[in-house]
Design a protein around this motif. Structure first.
Motif, PDB file in Angstrom:
ATOM      1  N   TYR A  91      -9.053   1.257   6.053  1.00 57.80           N
ATOM      2  CA  TYR A  91      -8.916   2.609   5.490  1.00 57.80           C
ATOM      3  C   TYR A  91     -10.264   3.340   5.501  1.00 57.80           C
ATOM      4  N   SER A 100       0.866  -1.183   0.000  1.00 52.59           N
ATOM      5  CA  SER A 100       0.000   0.000   0.000  1.00 52.59           C
ATOM      6  C   SER A 100       0.903   1.234   0.000  1.00 52.59           C
ATOM      7  N   GLU A 140       2.881   4.811  -0.101  1.00 46.97           N
ATOM      8  CA  GLU A 140       2.729   6.064   0.634  1.00 46.97           C
ATOM      9  C   GLU A 140       2.971   7.217  -0.345  1.00 46.97           C
ATOM     10  N   MET A 170      -6.075   6.165  -1.670  1.00 50.90           N
ATOM     11  CA  MET A 170      -5.275   5.103  -1.068  1.00 50.90           C
ATOM     12  C   MET A 170      -5.251   3.965  -2.085  1.00 50.90           C
TER      13      MET A 170
END
Ligand code: NAD
Length: 466
Positions: free
Chosen positions: A184, A148, A150, A167
């Motif tokens: 999330y 995931s 950044e 995201m």
């Protein structure tokens, strides 16, 4: 929900303090000095709102800080946010990710939740890494894996972490993907787009974003070089006008001293090496992006020498050491290349930065730099001032005040922050991507620039037959 984050750097610490506003977060690092400081409520990182959120997290008990050797409580989500720097050849160095994986593997019973845990890499890693390092853990059952990426930007790390544009979840199982998505959604609400895809697409997406942004910067800087050879042209006006086109957009179109920091240079290099290994050729565009960028800081010294003559013994003030405003990060900062080049030319260097007390100055000290926390003292007796970081403090100063104690009134504005100001006649103001001010301040030994307005077929004024 319990979360563990490995790596208490710019990404790990920012993520930890934000998630700790809602969840129990354990933050782990191998750097004892860093961990002691964070435990005491002092962040070694400078970011807006970080200190307040750290204080809140520690006092609420939601945020707990651990040296790697300490007992780490079990969590449902483990984020890996350690560094992935370049090695000497530009390849990505994955040793820190590897070490975390080994720790998790060895201490599974302690670190993971016995029912189910998701391990997600947030560090930027080349495609294939997540599967290569984590798949063997997944096979043991009750463990999901994901990548995931950044996307926070230093200087606005907290804002970006609390309000991301999107995201991304890269996963190979529906269970892992759904688990992370529900986390999330719970934290960010329904408004933030959450994109689910394969692990490799997600790994690639992070490189695509950074390579595109770096390309945009080098593209503008390449044009700025060309614009400088055209009388009365200014890159600011050129870029403002193309930014109205929605296909182009007005963002990231500012000419300057080039990109630095811990991400763009190393990520473009890593992508280049990855492509070279996989395609057996270097992608020429990305290669050029780095080349244009590496030459930017050297242009400053060249420009200075053209206007000041030999630099030996001259005192030059540097404004801004960090690679951008809002951070104390000096990794791959253009200031270091400029200082090195001035020093090699015999100049004496004064340096100011609004957060000089929060910067690790060791890499500059070897060039005999004198550091100042006060702008006026830094400028006193200097022969030129070179502005490298667009801190708001520099934007607020009047040019007259800036030059009042200088021995010679030369300003080189590497970020174009004074480009729209009225410049006093006795000040030599030079900026990137503009010949407009330059022609009013001819350099020593000036010979007319032959390339300037050298439109061969229009050498003579057009005469119109009537
Ligand atoms: P950083 O160097 O600031 O922090 C990394 C931290 O990891 C250090 O504190 C280090 O001591 C710690 N560490 C190393 N080995 C460890 C281990 N085995 N266990 C626990 N901690 C360990 O790095 P950063 O800037 O936070 O970047 C982290 C990752 O995020 C990188 O892959 C980077 O490319 C990516 N990223 C960074 C940014 C940014 O703006 N800095 C933005 C997006 C993505």
């Amino acid at each position: 929900m319990k979360i563990t984050i490995f790596g208490a750097g710019y990404v790990g610490l920012s993520t930890a303090v934000c998630f700790a506003t809602k969840y129990d977060v354990s933050l782990v690092d191998v750097d004892h000095e860093k961990i002691s400081a964070i435990k005491a409520g002092k962040s070694l990182i400078y970011e807006a709102q970080l200190d307040e959120l750290l204080e809140k997290g520690l006092s609420s008990g939601n945020l707990r800080i651990f040296n790697i050797e300490e007992n780490i409580p079990p969590s449902e989500i483990i984020f890996i946010a350690v560094g992935t720097p370049s090695d000497q050849d530009g390849y990505i160095n994955l040793q820190f990710v590897r070490n975390v994986v080994k720790t998790i593997q060895k201490r599974q019973k302690e670190i993971l939740n016995p029912n189910y845990s998701l391990i997600a890499i947030r560090s930027t890693v080349i495609p294939g890494t997540t599967r290569r390092y984590l798949q063997h853990l997944e096979k043991r059952g009750n463990i999901g894996i994901a990548f995931s990426p950044e996307f926070l930007s230093q200087g606005t790390a907290i804002k970006d972490t609390l309000y991301p544009c999107r995201m991304i979840i890269g996963s190979n199982t529906a269970m892992a993907s759904t688990f992370l998505k529900s986390f999330y959604t719970n934290f960010y609400g329904e408004k933030i787009p959450i994109l689910q895809m394969s692990i490799e697409s997600a790994e690639f997406a992070k490189y695509a974003a950074n390579a595109f942004l770096a390309t945009k910067i080098s593209f503008v800087n390449e044009l700025a070089n060309i614009v400088e050879s055209v009388d009365d042209a200014d890159i600011g006006d050129v870029m403002d006008s193309i930014g109205y086109d929605p296909r182009i957009s007005p963002f990231f179109l500012k000419a300057g001293i080039g990109f630095g920091g811990s991400c763009f240079p190393k990520d473009v290099r890593a992508l280049l090496q990855f492509a070279q290994d996989n395609l057996a050729e270097k992608p020429s565009l990305l290669n050029a992006v780095l080349e244009v960028n590496e030459n930017r800081p050297l242009k400053v010294t060249k420009l200075l020498r053209e206007h000041l003559g030999e630099l030996d013994g001259k005192i030059i003030a540097i404004f801004g050491l960090t690679f951008k405003p809002g951070t104390n990060d000096i990794r791959e900062t253009p200031a270091l290349s400029v200082i090195r080049s001035l020093w090699r030319n015999g100049a004496k260097i004064h340096a100011h930065d609004p957060i000089i007390d929060r910067i690790d100055l060791r890499s500059f000290s070897r060039y005999g730099v004198k550091f100042f926390s006060d702008i006026e003292s830094c400028l006193t007796g200097t022969h030129a001032c070179i502005l490298l970081t667009e801190w708001p403090e520099y934007q607020e100063i009047s040019i007259n005040k800036l030059v009042s104690n200088m021995a010679q009134k030369i300003i080189i504005d590497g970020r174009r922050i004074y480009a729209d100001r009225k410049i006093p006649v006795d000040v030599c103001y030079l900026t990137i991507g503009s010949s407009i001010n330059r022609k009013n301040h001819l350099p020593f030994n000036h010979t007319p620039n032959k390339s300037s307005n050298n439109l061969k077929s229009f050498d003579a004024p057009l005469s119109i037959d009537t």
